[in-house]
Design a protein around this motif. Structure first.
Motif, PDB file in Angstrom:
ATOM      1  N   GLY A  24       0.814  -1.207   0.000  1.00 12.99           N
ATOM      2  CA  GLY A  24       0.000   0.000   0.000  1.00 12.99           C
ATOM      3  C   GLY A  24       0.848   1.257   0.000  1.00 12.99           C
ATOM      4  N   SER A  25       0.203   2.403   0.106  1.00  9.78           N
ATOM      5  CA  SER A  25       0.908   3.683  -0.030  1.00  9.78           C
ATOM      6  C   SER A  25       1.771   4.028   1.178  1.00  9.78           C
ATOM      7  N   PRO A  65      15.171  -3.305  20.157  1.00  8.14           N
ATOM      8  CA  PRO A  65      15.222  -4.350  19.124  1.00  8.14           C
ATOM      9  C   PRO A  65      14.298  -5.522  19.469  1.00  8.14           C
ATOM     10  N   LEU A  66      13.511  -5.911  18.466  1.00 14.98           N
ATOM     11  CA  LEU A  66      12.620  -7.058  18.635  1.00 14.98           C
ATOM     12  C   LEU A  66      13.205  -8.308  17.984  1.00 14.98           C
ATOM     13  N   ASP A  67      13.885  -8.098  16.844  1.00 15.22           N
ATOM     14  CA  ASP A  67      14.465  -9.246  16.117  1.00 15.22           C
ATOM     15  C   ASP A  67      15.430  -8.729  15.057  1.00 15.22           C
ATOM     16  N   GLN A  68      16.399  -9.555  14.715  1.00 15.98           N
ATOM     17  CA  GLN A  68      17.262  -9.283  13.562  1.00 15.98           C
ATOM     18  C   GLN A  68      16.586  -9.901  12.348  1.00 15.98           C
ATOM     19  N   ILE A  69      16.390  -9.100  11.307  1.00 18.50           N
ATOM     20  CA  ILE A  69      15.579  -9.560  10.178  1.00 18.50           C
ATOM     21  C   ILE A  69      16.261  -9.265   8.850  1.00 18.50           C
ATOM     22  N   VAL A  70      15.650  -9.798   7.787  1.00 23.25           N
ATOM     23  CA  VAL A  70      15.998  -9.431   6.412  1.00 23.25           C
ATOM     24  C   VAL A  70      14.783  -8.727   5.820  1.00 23.25           C
ATOM     25  N   PHE A  71      15.018  -7.563   5.247  1.00 23.46           N
ATOM     26  CA  PHE A  71      13.935  -6.711   4.735  1.00 23.46           C
ATOM     27  C   PHE A  71      14.074  -6.535   3.225  1.00 23.46           C
ATOM     28  N   PHE A  72      12.942  -6.614   2.526  1.00 27.90           N
ATOM     29  CA  PHE A  72      12.912  -6.379   1.077  1.00 27.90           C
ATOM     30  C   PHE A  72      11.891  -5.292   0.764  1.00 27.90           C
ATOM     31  N   TYR A  73      12.269  -4.397  -0.148  1.00 22.16           N
ATOM     32  CA  TYR A  73      11.350  -3.347  -0.593  1.00 22.16           C
ATOM     33  C   TYR A  73      11.163  -3.444  -2.106  1.00 22.16           C
ATOM     34  N   PHE A  74       9.887  -3.542  -2.528  1.00 19.24           N
ATOM     35  CA  PHE A  74       9.549  -3.632  -3.947  1.00 19.24           C
ATOM     36  C   PHE A  74       8.677  -2.428  -4.308  1.00 19.24           C
ATOM     37  N   PRO A  75       9.256  -1.390  -4.936  1.00 19.44           N
ATOM     38  CA  PRO A  75       8.460  -0.197  -5.236  1.00 19.44           C
ATOM     39  C   PRO A  75       7.453  -0.438  -6.355  1.00 19.44           C
ATOM     40  N   SER A  76       6.361   0.285  -6.296  1.00 19.72           N
ATOM     41  CA  SER A  76       5.345   0.242  -7.358  1.00 19.72           C
ATOM     42  C   SER A  76       5.963   0.735  -8.669  1.00 19.72           C
ATOM     43  N   SER A  79       6.007  -4.868  -8.338  1.00 23.87           N
ATOM     44  CA  SER A  79       5.826  -5.734  -7.176  1.00 23.87           C
ATOM     45  C   SER A  79       4.693  -6.704  -7.463  1.00 23.87           C
ATOM     46  N   TYR A  80       4.479  -7.636  -6.552  1.00 26.15           N
ATOM     47  CA  TYR A  80       3.422  -8.632  -6.748  1.00 26.15           C
ATOM     48  C   TYR A  80       2.060  -7.977  -6.878  1.00 26.15           C
ATOM     49  N   THR A  81       1.795  -6.980  -6.037  1.00 25.72           N
ATOM     50  CA  THR A  81       0.481  -6.330  -6.041  1.00 25.72           C
ATOM     51  C   THR A  81       0.393  -5.156  -7.013  1.00 25.72           C
ATOM     52  N   GLY A  82       1.543  -4.684  -7.520  1.00 27.24           N
ATOM     53  CA  GLY A  82       1.552  -3.479  -8.340  1.00 27.24           C
ATOM     54  C   GLY A  82       1.645  -2.218  -7.509  1.00 27.24           C
ATOM     55  N   GLU A  83       1.601  -2.353  -6.185  1.00 28.92           N
ATOM     56  CA  GLU A  83       1.738  -1.230  -5.254  1.00 28.92           C
ATOM     57  C   GLU A  83       3.114  -1.315  -4.590  1.00 28.92           C
ATOM     58  N   ASP A  84       3.481  -0.292  -3.802  1.00 30.27           N
ATOM     59  CA  ASP A  84       4.649  -0.435  -2.943  1.00 30.27           C
ATOM     60  C   ASP A  84       4.415  -1.637  -2.036  1.00 30.27           C
ATOM     61  N   LEU A  85       5.402  -2.502  -1.957  1.00 28.80           N
ATOM     62  CA  LEU A  85       5.265  -3.735  -1.176  1.00 28.80           C
ATOM     63  C   LEU A  85       6.562  -4.013  -0.441  1.00 28.80           C
ATOM     64  N   ALA A  86       6.448  -4.508   0.784  1.00 28.31           N
ATOM     65  CA  ALA A  86       7.629  -4.860   1.570  1.00 28.31           C
ATOM     66  C   ALA A  86       7.427  -6.216   2.220  1.00 28.31           C
ATOM     67  N   GLU A  87       8.538  -6.893   2.443  1.00 28.00           N
ATOM     68  CA  GLU A  87       8.524  -8.170   3.166  1.00 28.00           C
ATOM     69  C   GLU A  87       9.505  -8.092   4.327  1.00 28.00           C
ATOM     70  N   PHE A  88       9.032  -8.482   5.498  1.00 26.52           N
ATOM     71  CA  PHE A  88       9.852  -8.532   6.702  1.00 26.52           C
ATOM     72  C   PHE A  88      10.078 -10.005   7.035  1.00 26.52           C
ATOM     73  N   THR A 118      -3.471 -10.822  -3.618  1.00 28.37           N
ATOM     74  CA  THR A 118      -3.660 -11.278  -4.994  1.00 28.37           C
ATOM     75  C   THR A 118      -4.793 -10.507  -5.674  1.00 28.37           C
ATOM     76  N   LYS A 119      -5.806 -10.146  -4.912  1.00 29.11           N
ATOM     77  CA  LYS A 119      -6.892  -9.336  -5.465  1.00 29.11           C
ATOM     78  C   LYS A 119      -6.352  -7.992  -5.948  1.00 29.11           C
ATOM     79  N   ARG A 120      -5.466  -7.385  -5.167  1.00 27.14           N
ATOM     80  CA  ARG A 120      -4.860  -6.117  -5.584  1.00 27.14           C
ATOM     81  C   ARG A 120      -3.987  -6.307  -6.819  1.00 27.14           C
ATOM     82  N   ALA A 121      -3.302  -7.442  -6.885  1.00 30.43           N
ATOM     83  CA  ALA A 121      -2.500  -7.730  -8.081  1.00 30.43           C
ATOM     84  C   ALA A 121      -3.382  -7.793  -9.318  1.00 30.43           C
ATOM     85  N   TYR A 122      -4.550  -8.410  -9.168  1.00 27.31           N
ATOM     86  CA  TYR A 122      -5.503  -8.493 -10.280  1.00 27.31           C
ATOM     87  C   TYR A 122      -6.047  -7.122 -10.653  1.00 27.31           C
TER      88      TYR A 122
END
Length: 461
Positions: A24-25, A65-76, A79-88, A118-122
């Motif tokens: 989302g935005s 700190p809550l956790d050490q993580i790997v973060f990915f950012y997929f700008p619109s 991305s899968y949805t066509g919007e700005d999308l991130a994965e934690f 997936t609905k947003r991707a559609y």
């Protein structure tokens, strides 16, 4: 502004990692509020410069700190949805993931509904409706066979077929319209017979798609394989051998199995309901008679029948046909106890039965397991014909509905042509068909239909 959704995208329960997906935005503001590296908050410039790249950082709450993580950012829009999308990508402790997800909600995201990613991707044109439905089927596949069919649709098999149907319909419509508009001109059009044959060919394609899909759906839901025959032929022994446990009682006493026993198993990814039935014989025992009648009904409704005979006993063809003739056609005739075969046993005596009743014949021993691999191959061949399984396409209920409507419209168009109706009349059936094929992959505005499709998905998809 597009509201921002978040959800757990990996399976519930402990695991090596758990993935929280946000779309989302407000993806970037939320990420900036919870991510730090070496004690300092990440910057928008840094994240944008590391798009689609793994960023090792800390997930924090109130600077703790809550956790050490790997973060990915997929700008619109990439991305899968066509919007700005991130994965934690966090460690897969359910308590930790629930806490982190709540923090994302506190920072401005809302819980995603089932299938909303997936609905947003559609809706954003990243996938068509058939592709979206294929993803849902891929996730929920209950067998290797269903998985393979879902994979075909994910890679566009339905899209290709519907595009072909649409192209053929447009060609038919263009030919009809040309004849209507230029009927007074000195032009040559295809003959009515050629046009009718094209319609028949297209209708047959739709019919085959529907028939093959229904057959595939039957296999997916479960194929019933029934073991039947006379007492003491080894039905229960074969049942126990195939399912890998002692489920049926084994005894030398005739009539031990008085009712059918069913178990579910998977044969190379094919879900099977395997049924052991009461031995078929003449008996004065009312309870055993009831079991025999139930056994016959199970055999009559089975996808595949395994008729067992005892190779250690003399074979009387006349008596055998009297008892089993009506259920022989298309079955697999299994001669058990081949390790103890009778002195007069002759495999050639079954050649005439194989030809007359179109059955398969094989010899096995439940004791030594001789012939079991070959029996399983025969069974798989019966369940899925190797000659035509590769071109089977699985239709969802919605897709099947529209294909059936096309089949009906084309049948009506053919009937009108044969009755001598002008092109102005039967072209309406072609127009109806074009509308239906557009619904298979095209945009659907009805929110109720979309809700029904995507509600089958898991929350994080």
């Amino acid at each position: 502004m597009i509201d921002t959704i978040a959800a757990l995208s990996t399976a519930q329960g402990p695991g090596a990692i758990g993935i929280l997906r946000v779309s989302g935005s407000a993806v970037l503001p939320i990420a900036l509020a919870v991510l730090q590296k070496n004690g300092s908050p990440l910057t928008e410039e840094f994240i944008k410069n590391q798009k689609r790249t793994a960023i090792f950082c800390d997930f924090v709450s109130a600077d703790k700190p809550l956790d050490q993580i790997v973060f990915f950012y997929f700008p619109s829009p990439n991305s899968y949805t066509g919007e700005d999308l991130a994965e934690f990508h966090l460690h897969g402790n359910p308590i930790l993931l629930k806490r982190a997800l709540q923090i994302l909600f506190d920072k401005g995201a809302r819980p995603a509904q089932k299938g909303e990613f997936t609905k947003r991707a559609y809706l954003n044109g990243k996938i068509n409706l058939s592709g979206a439905e294929a993803i849902g089927r891929l996730i929920e596949a209950r067998s290797r066979y269903e998985l393979e069919l879902a994979q075909k649709n994910v890679f566009g098999e339905i899209t290709k077929l519907s595009s072909k149907i649409r192209s053929d319909l447009i060609s038919l419509k263009a030919e009809c319209e040309a004849e209507i508009d230029f009927s007074t001109e000195d032009l040559t059009f295809e003959s009515l017979e050629e046009r009718k044959n094209r319609m028949i060919s297209l209708k047959n394609l739709c019919s085959k798609l529907i028939k093959d899909s229904e057959r595939a759906e039957t296999l997916i839901l479960q194929s019933t394989v029934v073991l039947f025959g006379e007492p003491n032929t080894g039905k229960s022994s074969l049942m126990n051998l195939l399912i890998g446990k002692d489920r049926s009682i084994i005894s030398d006493i005739p009539g031990t199995t008085r009712d059918y026993i069913a178990e579910e198993l998977s044969l190379d990814g094919i879900p099977i309901r395997l049924v052991d039935t009461a031995g078929i014989r003449e008996t004065s025992d009312n309870i055993e008679q009831m079991g025999i009648e139930r056994s016959k009904r199970e055999a009559d409704s089975a996808n595949v029948k395994l008729l067992l005979i005892d190779a250690s006993a003399p074979f009387d063809k006349s008596s055998f046909l009297t008892k089993h003739k009506e259920r022989l056609r298309g079955s697999i005739l299994v001669a058990n106890k081949i390790d103890e075969k009778h002195k007069d046993w002759n495999r050639n005596q079954f050649e005439e039965l194989e030809s007359e009743f179109e059955l398969e014949f094989t010899e096995i021993s439940c004791k030594t397991k001789v012939g079991i691999p070959h029996l399983l191959e025969l069974l798989k061949t019966k369940l899925i014909s190797k000659d035509n399984s590769e071109d089977v396409v699985l239709l969802e209920d919605r897709q099947r509905f529209h294909i059936q409507k096309i089949e009906t419209s084309l049948s009506e168009a053919i009937r009108l042509m044969e009755d001598g109706a002008p092109a102005e009349i039967y072209i309406q059936e072609i127009n109806s068909s074009l509308k239906e094929i557009g619904e298979v992959n095209g945009h659907v505005d009805n929110e109720e239909i979309l809700g029904r499709i995507f509600s089958k998905f898991c929350v994080g998809k």
